[in-house]
Design a protein around this motif. Structure first.
Motif, PDB file in Angstrom:
ATOM      1  N   ARG A  10       0.824  -1.218   0.000  1.00  0.00           N
ATOM      2  CA  ARG A  10       0.000   0.000   0.000  1.00  0.00           C
ATOM      3  C   ARG A  10       0.857   1.266   0.000  1.00  0.00           C
ATOM      4  N   GLY A  11       1.978   1.209  -0.718  1.00  0.00           N
ATOM      5  CA  GLY A  11       2.850   2.370  -0.870  1.00  0.00           C
ATOM      6  C   GLY A  11       3.812   2.614   0.288  1.00  0.00           C
ATOM      7  N   VAL A  12       3.796   1.744   1.307  1.00  0.00           N
ATOM      8  CA  VAL A  12       4.662   1.908   2.472  1.00  0.00           C
ATOM      9  C   VAL A  12       5.709   0.787   2.472  1.00  0.00           C
ATOM     10  N   PRO A  13       6.990   1.135   2.631  1.00  0.00           N
ATOM     11  CA  PRO A  13       8.014   0.084   2.674  1.00  0.00           C
ATOM     12  C   PRO A  13       7.728  -0.913   3.802  1.00  0.00           C
ATOM     13  N   VAL A  14       7.920  -2.192   3.513  1.00  0.00           N
ATOM     14  CA  VAL A  14       7.700  -3.223   4.529  1.00  0.00           C
ATOM     15  C   VAL A  14       8.950  -3.361   5.392  1.00  0.00           C
ATOM     16  N   ASN A  15       8.788  -3.968   6.555  1.00  0.00           N
ATOM     17  CA  ASN A  15       9.917  -4.256   7.424  1.00  0.00           C
ATOM     18  C   ASN A  15      10.753  -5.340   6.738  1.00  0.00           C
ATOM     19  N   PRO A  16      12.022  -5.078   6.478  1.00  0.00           N
ATOM     20  CA  PRO A  16      12.832  -6.060   5.743  1.00  0.00           C
ATOM     21  C   PRO A  16      13.114  -7.342   6.529  1.00  0.00           C
ATOM     22  N   PHE A  17      12.834  -7.322   7.826  1.00  0.00           N
ATOM     23  CA  PHE A  17      13.135  -8.489   8.650  1.00  0.00           C
ATOM     24  C   PHE A  17      11.895  -9.279   9.043  1.00  0.00           C
ATOM     25  N   GLU A  18      10.765  -8.949   8.436  1.00  0.00           N
ATOM     26  CA  GLU A  18       9.529  -9.697   8.659  1.00  0.00           C
ATOM     27  C   GLU A  18       8.941 -10.060   7.301  1.00  0.00           C
ATOM     28  N   ASN A  19       8.383 -11.246   7.203  1.00  0.00           N
ATOM     29  CA  ASN A  19       7.730 -11.644   5.956  1.00  0.00           C
ATOM     30  C   ASN A  19       6.361 -10.989   5.895  1.00  0.00           C
ATOM     31  N   PRO A  20       6.112 -10.173   4.884  1.00  0.00           N
ATOM     32  CA  PRO A  20       4.831  -9.474   4.795  1.00  0.00           C
ATOM     33  C   PRO A  20       3.676 -10.420   4.473  1.00  0.00           C
ATOM     34  N   ASN A  21       2.531 -10.122   5.038  1.00  0.00           N
ATOM     35  CA  ASN A  21       1.306 -10.850   4.707  1.00  0.00           C
ATOM     36  C   ASN A  21       0.568 -10.053   3.647  1.00  0.00           C
ATOM     37  N   GLY A  22      -0.028 -10.737   2.707  1.00  0.00           N
ATOM     38  CA  GLY A  22      -0.811 -10.060   1.686  1.00  0.00           C
ATOM     39  C   GLY A  22       0.024  -9.588   0.521  1.00  0.00           C
ATOM     40  N   PRO A  23      -0.641  -8.867  -0.384  1.00  0.00           N
ATOM     41  CA  PRO A  23       0.028  -8.425  -1.610  1.00  0.00           C
ATOM     42  C   PRO A  23       1.107  -7.380  -1.355  1.00  0.00           C
ATOM     43  N   VAL A  24       2.175  -7.486  -2.116  1.00  0.00           N
ATOM     44  CA  VAL A  24       3.285  -6.532  -2.044  1.00  0.00           C
ATOM     45  C   VAL A  24       3.640  -6.078  -3.453  1.00  0.00           C
ATOM     46  N   ARG A  25       4.399  -5.014  -3.522  1.00  0.00           N
ATOM     47  CA  ARG A  25       4.884  -4.492  -4.798  1.00  0.00           C
ATOM     48  C   ARG A  25       6.400  -4.385  -4.719  1.00  0.00           C
TER      49      ARG A  25
END
Length: 82
Positions: free
Chosen positions: A59-74
């Motif tokens: 959703r346009g916000v960088p994810v935490n690089p040390f956690e696996n994101p849930n849901g769709p990413v870009r």
């Protein structure tokens, strides 16, 4: 999987400033079975993100690089300073 790393970087180069979904890479590589490779590309994507080779956002916000994101990413390429 080195081939996934190369494919992600290739997409970054072709997309320039535009982000893309990891599934887009897989759909081009494996049109029939792309879903089977989603865990692999997400693992490679996060490793590349931690190495500073790409950006990963939700959703346009960088994810935490040390956690696996849930849901769709870009994914997008790293912006070079001007």
């Amino acid at each position: 999987m080195e081939i996934l790393r190369v494919a992600i970087l290739d997409f970054c180069g072709r997309r320039k400033e535009k982000s893309f979904c990891p599934s887009e890479v897989l759909r081009q590589m494996f049109p029939e079975d792309w879903e089977l490779f989603m865990p692999d590309i997400r693992e490679v994507m996060m490793a590349m993100y931690r190495e500073g080779l790409i950006q990963v956002s939700q959703r346009g916000v960088p994810v935490n690089p040390f956690e696996n994101p849930n849901g769709p990413v870009r994914i997008s390429g790293v912006r070079k300073p001007k």
